[in-house]
Design a protein around this motif. Structure first.
Motif, PDB file in Angstrom:
ATOM      1  N   GLY A  46     -16.577 -11.108 -14.679  1.00  0.00           N
ATOM      2  CA  GLY A  46     -16.744 -10.302 -13.466  1.00  0.00           C
ATOM      3  C   GLY A  46     -15.927 -10.835 -12.301  1.00  0.00           C
ATOM      4  N   TRP A  47     -15.913 -12.154 -12.141  1.00  0.00           N
ATOM      5  CA  TRP A  47     -15.112 -12.754 -11.078  1.00  0.00           C
ATOM      6  C   TRP A  47     -13.621 -12.509 -11.320  1.00  0.00           C
ATOM      7  CZ3 TRP A  47     -14.883 -14.116  -6.369  1.00  0.00           C
ATOM      8  CH2 TRP A  47     -13.945 -15.045  -5.889  1.00  0.00           C
ATOM      9  N   SER A  48     -13.200 -12.609 -12.567  1.00  0.00           N
ATOM     10  CA  SER A  48     -11.797 -12.353 -12.888  1.00  0.00           C
ATOM     11  C   SER A  48     -11.431 -10.893 -12.631  1.00  0.00           C
ATOM     12  CB  SER A  48     -11.521 -12.698 -14.356  1.00  0.00           C
ATOM     13  OG  SER A  48     -11.706 -14.083 -14.589  1.00  0.00           O
ATOM     14  N   ALA A  49     -12.365  -9.972 -12.893  1.00  0.00           N
ATOM     15  CA  ALA A  49     -12.107  -8.554 -12.616  1.00  0.00           C
ATOM     16  C   ALA A  49     -11.897  -8.323 -11.122  1.00  0.00           C
ATOM     17  CB  ALA A  49     -13.257  -7.705 -13.139  1.00  0.00           C
ATOM     18  N   LEU A  50     -12.702  -8.976 -10.285  1.00  0.00           N
ATOM     19  CA  LEU A  50     -12.527  -8.830  -8.833  1.00  0.00           C
ATOM     20  C   LEU A  50     -11.178  -9.400  -8.390  1.00  0.00           C
ATOM     21  CD1 LEU A  50     -16.110  -9.774  -7.559  1.00  0.00           C
ATOM     22  CD2 LEU A  50     -15.082  -7.500  -7.709  1.00  0.00           C
ATOM     23  N   LEU A  51     -10.790 -10.547  -8.962  1.00  0.00           N
ATOM     24  CA  LEU A  51      -9.484 -11.110  -8.627  1.00  0.00           C
ATOM     25  C   LEU A  51      -8.353 -10.175  -9.052  1.00  0.00           C
ATOM     26  CD1 LEU A  51      -9.824 -14.908  -9.517  1.00  0.00           C
ATOM     27  CD2 LEU A  51      -9.755 -13.861  -7.258  1.00  0.00           C
ATOM     28  N   SER A  52      -8.486  -9.566 -10.224  1.00  0.00           N
ATOM     29  CA  SER A  52      -7.460  -8.642 -10.697  1.00  0.00           C
ATOM     30  C   SER A  52      -7.357  -7.426  -9.787  1.00  0.00           C
ATOM     31  CB  SER A  52      -7.759  -8.203 -12.131  1.00  0.00           C
ATOM     32  OG  SER A  52      -7.592  -9.273 -13.035  1.00  0.00           O
ATOM     33  N   LEU A  53      -8.496  -6.918  -9.324  1.00  0.00           N
ATOM     34  CA  LEU A  53      -8.474  -5.789  -8.403  1.00  0.00           C
ATOM     35  C   LEU A  53      -7.804  -6.169  -7.084  1.00  0.00           C
ATOM     36  CD1 LEU A  53     -12.048  -4.317  -9.005  1.00  0.00           C
ATOM     37  CD2 LEU A  53      -9.873  -3.213  -9.567  1.00  0.00           C
ATOM     38  N   ALA A  54      -8.089  -7.378  -6.596  1.00  0.00           N
ATOM     39  CA  ALA A  54      -7.458  -7.823  -5.349  1.00  0.00           C
ATOM     40  C   ALA A  54      -5.953  -7.977  -5.524  1.00  0.00           C
ATOM     41  CB  ALA A  54      -8.085  -9.149  -4.897  1.00  0.00           C
ATOM     42  N   VAL A  55      -5.526  -8.556  -6.655  1.00  0.00           N
ATOM     43  CA  VAL A  55      -4.090  -8.706  -6.921  1.00  0.00           C
ATOM     44  C   VAL A  55      -3.433  -7.333  -7.054  1.00  0.00           C
ATOM     45  CG1 VAL A  55      -2.399  -9.509  -8.614  1.00  0.00           C
ATOM     46  CG2 VAL A  55      -4.299 -10.984  -7.948  1.00  0.00           C
ATOM     47  N   ALA A  56      -4.085  -6.408  -7.752  1.00  0.00           N
ATOM     48  CA  ALA A  56      -3.516  -5.070  -7.921  1.00  0.00           C
ATOM     49  C   ALA A  56      -3.397  -4.343  -6.587  1.00  0.00           C
ATOM     50  CB  ALA A  56      -4.385  -4.258  -8.891  1.00  0.00           C
ATOM     51  N   ALA A  57      -4.401  -4.488  -5.713  1.00  0.00           N
ATOM     52  CA  ALA A  57      -4.342  -3.837  -4.398  1.00  0.00           C
ATOM     53  C   ALA A  57      -3.188  -4.407  -3.567  1.00  0.00           C
ATOM     54  CB  ALA A  57      -5.670  -4.017  -3.671  1.00  0.00           C
ATOM     55  N   GLY A  58      -3.072  -5.734  -3.534  1.00  0.00           N
ATOM     56  CA  GLY A  58      -1.975  -6.347  -2.789  1.00  0.00           C
ATOM     57  C   GLY A  58      -0.621  -5.996  -3.369  1.00  0.00           C
ATOM     58  N   SER A  59      -0.508  -5.984  -4.696  1.00  0.00           N
ATOM     59  CA  SER A  59       0.746  -5.650  -5.344  1.00  0.00           C
ATOM     60  C   SER A  59       1.156  -4.208  -5.062  1.00  0.00           C
ATOM     61  CB  SER A  59       0.626  -5.874  -6.852  1.00  0.00           C
ATOM     62  OG  SER A  59       1.801  -5.503  -7.523  1.00  0.00           O
ATOM     63  N   THR A  60       0.191  -3.298  -5.086  1.00  0.00           N
ATOM     64  CA  THR A  60       0.495  -1.890  -4.820  1.00  0.00           C
ATOM     65  C   THR A  60       0.951  -1.687  -3.378  1.00  0.00           C
ATOM     66  OG1 THR A  60      -1.172  -1.256  -6.459  1.00  0.00           O
ATOM     67  CG2 THR A  60      -0.439   0.451  -4.928  1.00  0.00           C
ATOM     68  N   ALA A  61       0.296  -2.363  -2.437  1.00  0.00           N
ATOM     69  CA  ALA A  61       0.717  -2.251  -1.030  1.00  0.00           C
ATOM     70  C   ALA A  61       2.142  -2.776  -0.848  1.00  0.00           C
ATOM     71  CB  ALA A  61      -0.252  -3.023  -0.141  1.00  0.00           C
ATOM     72  N   LEU A  62       2.454  -3.929  -1.439  1.00  0.00           N
ATOM     73  CA  LEU A  62       3.816  -4.456  -1.355  1.00  0.00           C
ATOM     74  C   LEU A  62       4.819  -3.527  -2.019  1.00  0.00           C
ATOM     75  CD1 LEU A  62       3.165  -8.234  -2.136  1.00  0.00           C
ATOM     76  CD2 LEU A  62       3.965  -7.295   0.027  1.00  0.00           C
ATOM     77  N   LEU A  63       4.430  -2.960  -3.146  1.00  0.00           N
ATOM     78  CA  LEU A  63       5.323  -2.053  -3.864  1.00  0.00           C
ATOM     79  C   LEU A  63       5.711  -0.866  -2.996  1.00  0.00           C
ATOM     80  CD1 LEU A  63       6.679  -1.042  -6.493  1.00  0.00           C
ATOM     81  CD2 LEU A  63       4.482   0.012  -7.087  1.00  0.00           C
ATOM     82  N   LEU A  64       4.740  -0.248  -2.339  1.00  0.00           N
ATOM     83  CA  LEU A  64       5.040   0.914  -1.499  1.00  0.00           C
ATOM     84  C   LEU A  64       5.839   0.521  -0.268  1.00  0.00           C
ATOM     85  CD1 LEU A  64       1.688   2.923  -1.701  1.00  0.00           C
ATOM     86  CD2 LEU A  64       3.802   3.249  -3.010  1.00  0.00           C
ATOM     87  N   LEU A  65       5.547  -0.644   0.315  1.00  0.00           N
ATOM     88  CA  LEU A  65       6.313  -1.100   1.477  1.00  0.00           C
ATOM     89  C   LEU A  65       7.790  -1.314   1.126  1.00  0.00           C
ATOM     90  CD1 LEU A  65       3.852  -3.652   3.146  1.00  0.00           C
ATOM     91  CD2 LEU A  65       4.571  -1.436   4.050  1.00  0.00           C
ATOM     92  N   LEU A  66       8.064  -1.697  -0.089  1.00  0.00           N
ATOM     93  CA  LEU A  66       9.442  -1.884  -0.524  1.00  0.00           C
ATOM     94  C   LEU A  66      10.064  -0.592  -1.041  1.00  0.00           C
ATOM     95  CD1 LEU A  66       9.044  -5.264  -2.476  1.00  0.00           C
ATOM     96  CD2 LEU A  66      10.187  -4.962  -0.274  1.00  0.00           C
TER      97      LEU A  66
END
Length: 518
Positions: free
Chosen positions: A318-338
Motif C-alpha cells: 500500500g505504501w509503495s502504491a502511494l509512492l507510485s501515484l505520487a511519482v506518476a503525478a509528478g512525472s505527468t506534470a513535468l511531461l506536460l510542462l515540457l
C-alpha cells in the motif's frame, strides 16, 4: 511569411528542447568523467550486444509477421465489437511490464495454463526463460503496435480502389498483388524499424525473463555495471553504443516509412467484395480470435490470480502504491510542462530539432541518465533524498517522444486554422493559448497525460538502482516479492498496479475529452 503569422512564440519550446539536450549531455558527461581510465568492454558485453540485436530483430520480425494477417482480417471485416477490440489492442502498450510478465508466466510459464494443458497429453512443461521468453514478451507488447501501424496502411487505400477492383472482377489474389502488397512494401519497413528500436532498450523484460547471463541486453548490462560493479566507464561506453543503435534504428524508421501513393479518395466506407468467400471468413475469424486470446489471456490470468490475495497484501504494498501515484503525478506534470511548449515550437518551425531533442528519451538509457543526475546533485544534496523526484523526471523524459507524436499534429492543425484569425483579433500569447489552442488540444493533452501517467506508474528502471526498502515503488515491490517467491502477494500487487495504471489512463483521457472544444 507563414512562420511570422503565428500568435504564439516558439521560444519556450525551443528553450525546453535545449534544456533537455543539455541535461542529458550533462548526465552522460558526469558518468563519463567519473569513469576510471582503461575500462572497456569485455566478452560478456559483446555477448550482451549480440543478444540485444538478435532479440530485437526476432521480436520485430515475429511482431510484424503476425500483425500482417491480423491487420488484414480487421481491415476487411466489420463485426459487433470491432472498435472495442481495436481499442483493446492498445492495452499492452500501457500495461506495466512487470504486470505483463506475471500474466505471461501464468499462461506460458512452467506452472502456467499451457503447461498444465500439455501435461494432460503427457508432454513436458513450457520453458519461458531465455531468448524465447524475451521474444514472447516483446511480441506481446509490440504485436498491437505493429497491427495498428499496418492497419492504418489498409485504411489509407481509398475505398474507390476496392470498388474499381470489384467492377473489374478482381479476386483476392489480384487485390493482394495490385493493392495490398504495394501498400505493405511501404509500411512494413517502418514498422519493423520502430519495433526494433523499442526492443533495443529492453530492461525489465530481460531482467525478469532473461534467465541468466546468456540472455542479457545492453540495458541490463548497464544496470549490472552500476549496481554490482559500479564500473562507470563500462556503463558509459554501453550507453553511447545503445544511443547510436537506437538513433540509427529511429532514422531508419523515419526513412523507411512511406506511403504507397494510392492517391486520395472521397472517404467512403470500404466494402470488400473480394473477401466474401466462406473460407476467407473462417481464416479471418481464426486470426482475430487467436490474436485476441494471445493478448487477453494474460490479462485474465492477472485478474484471476490476483483477486484471492488482495485481502492479504502486506502494508508495504500500500505504501509503495502511494509512492507510485505520487511519482506518476509528478512525472505527468513535468511531461506536460515540457511537451506543450515543445509541441507548439515543433508546429511552428517544422519540428525536426525539437522532436529530435524529444527523441533522446528513447535513445538515452534511463539508468545512465538517472545515475548521471545523481552524480550531478551529489555534491549539493544526499542523492537518496531525491530518488523519487529524479525517477519522476526520467519517466517524463522517457514518455516525451510519445507525447510529442500525439500533440504536434493537433497543434499544427490548430495553428493552421486559427493562427491568422488570432493575429487579426490581436489575440496573442496567453490569451490565444487559453481561449483557442489549449481548449482544442484538450483531447490530445488528456491522452498524452494518461499515457505518461500509465507508463510512469509501471516503470521499473531508475528506481531499481537507488530505492531503499522504505522508498520502493509498486513495480519494484512486485519484483522483490517475485524474488522472495511470494507469488500470491506478487499477483495481487500486480492486479492492484494494473487497476491503478488503467484508471489513471482512463481518468486523464476521459477528462481531456469531456467538454472538449470541437
Amino acid at each position: 511569411m507563414a512562420r511570422r503569422a503565428q500568435p504564439v512564440s516558439a521560444r519556450p519550446g525551443l528553450g525546453a528542447a535545449a534544456c533537455i539536450a543539455a541535461l542529458m549531455a550533462a548526465a552522460l558527461a558526469a558518468v563519463a568523467l567519473r569513469a576510471e581510465t582503461g575500462t572497456g568492454l569485455g566478452p560478456a558485453d559483446g555477448a550482451a550486444i549480440r543478444f540485444t540485436l538478435v532479440q530485437a530483430a526476432l521480436s520485430a520480425l515475429f511482431s510484424v509477421a503476425l500483425a500482417v494477417p491480423v491487420a488484414r482480417a480487421l481491415a476487411r471485416r466489420q463485426f459487433f465489437g470491432r472498435r472495442l477490440l481495436i481499442t483493446l489492442l492498445g492495452a499492452p502498450f500501457i500495461l506495466p511490464v512487470i504486470v505483463a510478465v506475471l500474466g505471461l508466466l501464468a499462461v506460458f510459464g512452467r506452472s502456467g495454463w499451457l503447461s498444465e494443458a500439455l501435461g494432460l497429453f503427457g508432454l513436458g512443461p513450457v520453458r519461458i526463460y531465455g531468448l524465447h521468453g524475451v521474444v514472447l514478451a516483446h511480441v506481446f507488447f509490440n504485436l498491437p503496435l505493429a497491427t495498428r501501424l499496418i492497419l492504418q496502411g489498409w485504411h489509407d487505400i481509398p475505398a474507390e480502389r476496392f470498388r474499381l477492383a470489384a467492377q473489374l472482377g478482381a479476386g483476392p489474389g489480384a487485390i493482394w498483388r495490385l493493392l495490398e502488397r504495394p501498400m505493405l512494401a511501404g509500411v512494413l519497413p517502418g514498422a519493423l524499424a520502430i519495433v526494433f528500436a523499442i526492443c533495443l532498450t529492453s530492461f525489465a523484460v530481460a531482467l525478469t525473463l532473461g534467465g541468466g547471463p546468456r540472455a542479457t541486453t545492453i540495458e541490463l548490462a548497464i544496470y549490472q555495471a552500476f549496481s554490482f560493479e559500479f564500473d562507470l566507464g563500462r556503463a558509459a561506453l554501453l550507453a553511447l553504443l545503445q544511443i547510436a543503435l537506437t538513433l540509427a534504428a529511429a532514422a531508419l524508421a523515419f526513412r523507411a516509412t512511406r506511403g504507397a501513393a494510392f492517391g486520395s479518395g472521397l472517404d467512403r466506407p470500404v466494402q470488400r467484395w473480394d473477401a466474401s468467400r466462406p473460407l476467407l471468413r473462417l481464416q479471418d475469424a481464426a486470426m482475430i480470435g487467436a490474436a485476441a486470446l494471445f493478448l487477453l489471456l494474460p490479462l485474465a490470468a492477472i485478474v484471476l490470480n490476483g483477486l484471492p490475495g488482495l485481502a492479504g497484501l502486506p502494508a508495504s504494498v500500500g505504501w509503495s502504491a502511494l509512492l507510485s501515484l505520487a511519482v506518476a503525478a509528478g512525472s505527468t506534470a513535468l511531461l506536460l510542462l515540457l511537451a506543450l511548449p515543445m509541441a507548439v515550437a515543433a508546429a511552428r518551425r517544422g519540428g525536426l530539432a525539437v522532436e529530435a531533442a524529444g527523441l533522446l528519451g528513447l535513445a538515452v538509457s534511463p539508468l545512465v541518465l538517472g545515475t548521471g543526475l545523481f552524480l550531478l546533485v551529489n555534491p549539493l544534496i544526499d542523492p537518496g533524498l531525491v530518488a523519487l523526484p529524479v525517477t519522476a523526471l526520467v519517466n517524463a523524459l522517457m514518455a516525451l517522444p510519445f507525447a510529442l507524436r500525439i500533440l504536434v499534429p493537433a497543434a499544427q492543425e490548430v495553428l493552421g486554422n486559427y493562427g491568422r484569425l488570432g493575429l487579426a483579433l490581436n489575440m496573442q500569447g496567453w490569451p490565444f493559448l487559453r481561449h483557442v489552442l489549449l481548449p482544442r488540444l484538450r483531447p490530445q493533452i488528456g491522452f498524452a497525460a494518461g499515457l505518461g501517467a500509465a507508463l510512469s506508474m509501471g516503470d521499473l528502471g531508475v528506481i531499481a538502482l537507488f530505492a531503499d526498502q522504505n522508498h520502493a515503488t509498486l513495480p519494484l515491490q512486485i519484483y522483490r516479492l517475485m524474488g522472495a517467491y511470494r507469488m500470491d502477494s506478487a499477483a495481487a500487487a500486480a492486479l492492484l498496479l494494473l487497476v491503478l495504471s488503467v484508471s489513471l489512463f482512463w481518468l486523464c483521457d476521459r477528462g481531456g475529452r469531456r467538454h472538449a472544444a470541437a
